[in-house]
Design a protein around this motif. Structure first.
Motif, PDB file in Angstrom:
ATOM      1  N   GLN A   1     -48.175  15.743 -28.967  1.00  0.00           N
ATOM      2  CA  GLN A   1     -48.392  14.618 -29.886  1.00  0.00           C
ATOM      3  C   GLN A   1     -47.904  13.344 -29.218  1.00  0.00           C
ATOM      4  OE1 GLN A   1     -48.145  14.480 -33.780  1.00  0.00           O
ATOM      5  NE2 GLN A   1     -48.777  16.591 -34.200  1.00  0.00           N
ATOM      6  N   HIS A   2     -48.520  13.039 -28.111  1.00  0.00           N
ATOM      7  CA  HIS A   2     -47.956  12.077 -27.195  1.00  0.00           C
ATOM      8  C   HIS A   2     -47.529  10.769 -27.846  1.00  0.00           C
ATOM      9  CE1 HIS A   2     -46.808  11.626 -23.180  1.00  0.00           C
ATOM     10  NE2 HIS A   2     -47.499  10.529 -22.959  1.00  0.00           N
ATOM     11  N   GLU A   3     -48.420  10.174 -28.607  1.00  0.00           N
ATOM     12  CA  GLU A   3     -48.126   8.820 -29.068  1.00  0.00           C
ATOM     13  C   GLU A   3     -46.882   8.779 -29.954  1.00  0.00           C
ATOM     14  OE1 GLU A   3     -50.779   7.042 -31.739  1.00  0.00           O
ATOM     15  OE2 GLU A   3     -49.884   5.066 -31.519  1.00  0.00           O
ATOM     16  N   LEU A   4     -46.840   9.661 -30.949  1.00  0.00           N
ATOM     17  CA  LEU A   4     -45.701   9.610 -31.857  1.00  0.00           C
ATOM     18  C   LEU A   4     -44.411   9.985 -31.141  1.00  0.00           C
ATOM     19  CD1 LEU A   4     -46.761  10.818 -35.389  1.00  0.00           C
ATOM     20  CD2 LEU A   4     -46.135   8.561 -34.568  1.00  0.00           C
ATOM     21  N   TRP A   5     -44.455  11.037 -30.332  1.00  0.00           N
ATOM     22  CA  TRP A   5     -43.281  11.447 -29.554  1.00  0.00           C
ATOM     23  C   TRP A   5     -42.758  10.292 -28.728  1.00  0.00           C
ATOM     24  CZ3 TRP A   5     -39.809  15.208 -27.970  1.00  0.00           C
ATOM     25  CH2 TRP A   5     -39.333  15.117 -26.676  1.00  0.00           C
ATOM     26  N   ARG A   6     -43.700   9.563 -28.150  1.00  0.00           N
ATOM     27  CA  ARG A   6     -43.310   8.466 -27.289  1.00  0.00           C
ATOM     28  C   ARG A   6     -42.718   7.304 -28.087  1.00  0.00           C
ATOM     29  NH1 ARG A   6     -44.014   7.549 -22.301  1.00  0.00           N
ATOM     30  NH2 ARG A   6     -43.214   5.518 -21.659  1.00  0.00           N
ATOM     31  N   LEU A   7     -43.348   6.996 -29.189  1.00  0.00           N
ATOM     32  CA  LEU A   7     -42.813   5.925 -30.031  1.00  0.00           C
ATOM     33  C   LEU A   7     -41.405   6.277 -30.511  1.00  0.00           C
ATOM     34  CD1 LEU A   7     -45.773   4.696 -32.266  1.00  0.00           C
ATOM     35  CD2 LEU A   7     -44.641   3.526 -30.386  1.00  0.00           C
ATOM     36  N   HIS A   8     -41.252   7.526 -30.890  1.00  0.00           N
ATOM     37  CA  HIS A   8     -39.933   7.970 -31.329  1.00  0.00           C
ATOM     38  C   HIS A   8     -38.910   7.797 -30.226  1.00  0.00           C
ATOM     39  CE1 HIS A   8     -39.456   9.667 -35.317  1.00  0.00           C
ATOM     40  NE2 HIS A   8     -40.744   9.960 -35.307  1.00  0.00           N
ATOM     41  N   ALA A   9     -39.244   8.285 -29.051  1.00  0.00           N
ATOM     42  CA  ALA A   9     -38.316   8.174 -27.924  1.00  0.00           C
ATOM     43  C   ALA A   9     -37.961   6.715 -27.685  1.00  0.00           C
ATOM     44  CB  ALA A   9     -38.940   8.784 -26.664  1.00  0.00           C
ATOM     45  N   GLU A  10     -38.965   5.847 -27.785  1.00  0.00           N
ATOM     46  CA  GLU A  10     -38.721   4.440 -27.550  1.00  0.00           C
ATOM     47  C   GLU A  10     -37.766   3.856 -28.592  1.00  0.00           C
ATOM     48  OE1 GLU A  10     -42.283   1.660 -26.998  1.00  0.00           O
ATOM     49  OE2 GLU A  10     -42.593   3.300 -25.589  1.00  0.00           O
ATOM     50  N   VAL A  11     -38.066   4.145 -29.836  1.00  0.00           N
ATOM     51  CA  VAL A  11     -37.251   3.588 -30.921  1.00  0.00           C
ATOM     52  C   VAL A  11     -35.809   4.083 -30.825  1.00  0.00           C
ATOM     53  CG1 VAL A  11     -36.886   3.600 -33.410  1.00  0.00           C
ATOM     54  CG2 VAL A  11     -39.180   3.267 -32.489  1.00  0.00           C
ATOM     55  N   LEU A  12     -35.659   5.381 -30.609  1.00  0.00           N
ATOM     56  CA  LEU A  12     -34.305   5.922 -30.530  1.00  0.00           C
ATOM     57  C   LEU A  12     -33.579   5.363 -29.320  1.00  0.00           C
ATOM     58  CD1 LEU A  12     -34.487   9.649 -31.618  1.00  0.00           C
ATOM     59  CD2 LEU A  12     -34.401   7.564 -32.956  1.00  0.00           C
ATOM     60  N   HIS A  13     -34.295   5.261 -28.206  1.00  0.00           N
ATOM     61  CA  HIS A  13     -33.649   4.764 -26.999  1.00  0.00           C
ATOM     62  C   HIS A  13     -33.226   3.316 -27.156  1.00  0.00           C
ATOM     63  CE1 HIS A  13     -33.562   3.256 -22.771  1.00  0.00           C
ATOM     64  NE2 HIS A  13     -32.856   4.352 -22.624  1.00  0.00           N
ATOM     65  N   ALA A  14     -34.025   2.568 -27.902  1.00  0.00           N
ATOM     66  CA  ALA A  14     -33.744   1.140 -28.065  1.00  0.00           C
ATOM     67  C   ALA A  14     -32.467   0.905 -28.860  1.00  0.00           C
ATOM     68  CB  ALA A  14     -34.923   0.447 -28.739  1.00  0.00           C
ATOM     69  N   SER A  15     -32.153   1.786 -29.782  1.00  0.00           N
ATOM     70  CA  SER A  15     -30.914   1.597 -30.534  1.00  0.00           C
ATOM     71  C   SER A  15     -30.128   2.905 -30.604  1.00  0.00           C
ATOM     72  CB  SER A  15     -31.202   1.059 -31.929  1.00  0.00           C
ATOM     73  OG  SER A  15     -32.328   1.682 -32.491  1.00  0.00           O
ATOM     74  N   PRO A  16     -29.104   2.989 -29.773  1.00  0.00           N
ATOM     75  CA  PRO A  16     -28.270   4.189 -29.676  1.00  0.00           C
ATOM     76  C   PRO A  16     -27.792   4.643 -31.048  1.00  0.00           C
ATOM     77  CG  PRO A  16     -27.590   2.548 -28.076  1.00  0.00           C
ATOM     78  CD  PRO A  16     -28.608   1.892 -28.943  1.00  0.00           C
ATOM     79  N   HIS A  17     -27.613   3.671 -31.900  1.00  0.00           N
ATOM     80  CA  HIS A  17     -27.221   3.935 -33.267  1.00  0.00           C
ATOM     81  C   HIS A  17     -28.125   5.002 -33.901  1.00  0.00           C
ATOM     82  CE1 HIS A  17     -28.355   2.801 -37.477  1.00  0.00           C
ATOM     83  NE2 HIS A  17     -27.102   3.167 -37.645  1.00  0.00           N
ATOM     84  N   LEU A  18     -29.409   4.910 -33.641  1.00  0.00           N
ATOM     85  CA  LEU A  18     -30.350   5.866 -34.215  1.00  0.00           C
ATOM     86  C   LEU A  18     -30.308   7.198 -33.482  1.00  0.00           C
ATOM     87  CD1 LEU A  18     -33.454   3.673 -35.011  1.00  0.00           C
ATOM     88  CD2 LEU A  18     -31.763   4.632 -36.551  1.00  0.00           C
ATOM     89  N   LEU A  19     -30.076   7.125 -32.188  1.00  0.00           N
ATOM     90  CA  LEU A  19     -29.937   8.353 -31.424  1.00  0.00           C
ATOM     91  C   LEU A  19     -28.826   9.199 -32.047  1.00  0.00           C
ATOM     92  CD1 LEU A  19     -30.036   8.244 -27.550  1.00  0.00           C
ATOM     93  CD2 LEU A  19     -29.767  10.276 -28.934  1.00  0.00           C
ATOM     94  N   VAL A  20     -27.772   8.538 -32.430  1.00  0.00           N
ATOM     95  CA  VAL A  20     -26.663   9.239 -33.063  1.00  0.00           C
ATOM     96  C   VAL A  20     -27.106   9.886 -34.372  1.00  0.00           C
ATOM     97  CG1 VAL A  20     -24.447   8.915 -34.190  1.00  0.00           C
ATOM     98  CG2 VAL A  20     -24.924   7.799 -32.014  1.00  0.00           C
ATOM     99  N   ARG A  21     -27.814   9.127 -35.169  1.00  0.00           N
ATOM    100  CA  ARG A  21     -28.290   9.694 -36.435  1.00  0.00           C
ATOM    101  C   ARG A  21     -29.199  10.877 -36.181  1.00  0.00           C
ATOM    102  NH1 ARG A  21     -27.116   6.986 -41.191  1.00  0.00           N
ATOM    103  NH2 ARG A  21     -28.357   8.451 -42.362  1.00  0.00           N
TER     104      ARG A  21
END
Lengths: 222, 222
Positions: A111-131
């Motif tokens: 599911q390339h696009e969504l997986w990638r968007l997710h990775a981008e969003v999480l990477h952009a804010s470590p805060h979310l990576l934690v969540r």
DNA sequence: ATGCATCTTTGCATAGCATGCAACTTATGT
DNA sequence: ACATAAGTTGCATGCTATGCAAAGATGCAT
């Protein structure tokens, strides 16, 4: 009375389908808006509007705004657990875990696009990576249970009556550690892959991580 | 000009001492109130009042309410890093890490009451345990750098000009994984120890975890 | 000590997150 | 068609979090 409704499948009445559609619409709207404008700049109001529901309804589906960013596939954990339990007896627990997670991650990467968007969003804010970690932590306890059941077939698993408290207390150190380390392996793999996307495919990184773990984290060429 | 002010020490002018006192007062008030009434029930207003400052001042010290619960000792990470760098060359990276963390944890356990209250509060709401992980994640990157420096002495560490982004991208997989696994080891040890306090001392659990990791997580007596 | 520069605290205003409640709308089963 | 259950919505409310400017405390040089 069928045994159906593995609750990830498409079946169900109109109501259930509508609920799933609404939830999916909210989650997707959240990710797309976050990818476009930055996760912190997106208000619940904007997400709700994009999904065509009221703000109040958003909070009927997610406890917090950030939950909409991190909960990707609520059934992935269950699939991994089943996979661990069903794996051939010839595999060590660590190997069974590696296989199960590799399979799941391979599918997610489709599911390339969504997986990638997710990775981008999480990477952009470590805060979310934690969540995101947090979202996986309940899963972690269940996974530890599955591992325990695989090692000692007598162990009961998936008992819905057990509280998280009880689950935790019943667990041995080994399955607990294995589940925690596996989750860490995924996280570390994602981070490293994301930092050096050109150099290596994600699944290769993932395999290398597990090789290192299985070898006892030996000191590299000194 | 002394080399002092390892910034955890007592030194400094009146200003710095006052700031540390205020921060400590806020953190302690937060933990005590959380232990007494439940972390979610405690308002920033209550914490601030207990510490004798205004609500606004609270937010000058902590970005979020929950930060007050999770940031125990801001300098622990720095001490561990130095310890890793200064460890005898005869130790493997994993061993050096185990020694460094064991020493730090042994000290933390001395402050019995606060350490215990913390464990209780975090254990009571997994939500905070997650934030605690998050608080340690920046440290994790720095720790990975220190490990890298230990392995390849050429590596520069602690460069204040580097962004987190740059730090992450420069890192090899091995130190990154080692730092992540070490953090996981601590978390798992704490959880297991807390679940079975009667059965084992914390530091023993911690040692056992590292033994398992160093052995490559072998399948237990099948 | 006096005065100036710097840092810290504080109150006020504001925006957004999150929850409870009651009214309303929409499916489901008989 | 009807009754029941489930889902949605607006409104009221409280708490978290940030920006700003004024007031207070500290450090420093003279």
């Amino acid at each position: 009375m069928q045994l159906m409704s593995e609750k990830g499948a498409a079946g169900g009445g109109l109501r259930e389908r509508k609920k799933r559609a609404t939830r999916a619409a909210l989650a997707e709207a959240a990710i797309r808006l976050a990818a476009a404008h930055g996760a912190e700049k997106v208000t619940v109001e904007a997400i709700s509007a994009a999904a065509g529901v009221s703000v109040r309804t958003f909070f009927n589906y997610f406890d917090t705004r950030d939950d909409a960013y991190v909960v990707i596939d609520a059934d992935a954990g269950a699939r991994i657990r089943r996979s661990v339990l069903d794996a051939p007896a010839s595999l060590t627990p660590l190997e069974a875990l590696r296989e199960a997670m590799a399979a799941e991650l391979a599918e997610a990467e489709q599911q390339h696009e969504l997986w990638r968007l997710h990775a981008e969003v999480l990477h952009a804010s470590p805060h979310l990576l934690v969540r995101s970690l947090g979202a996986h932590m309940a899963d972690e306890t269940l996974l530890a249970e599955a591992i325990a059941a695989r090692i000692r077939p007598g162990t009961r698993t998936g008992d819905p009556a057990a509280t998280d408290e009880q689950r935790r207390e019943a667990l041995d150190l080994y399955p607990r550690l294995l589940a925690a380390v596996a989750a860490t392996a995924v996280r570390t793999s994602v981070e490293h892959w994301f930092a050096r996307q050109e150099e290596a495919a994600f699944l290769d990184v993932f395999q290398e991580v597990f090789d290192l773990l299985a070898a006892g984290l030996p000191a590299p060429r000194a």
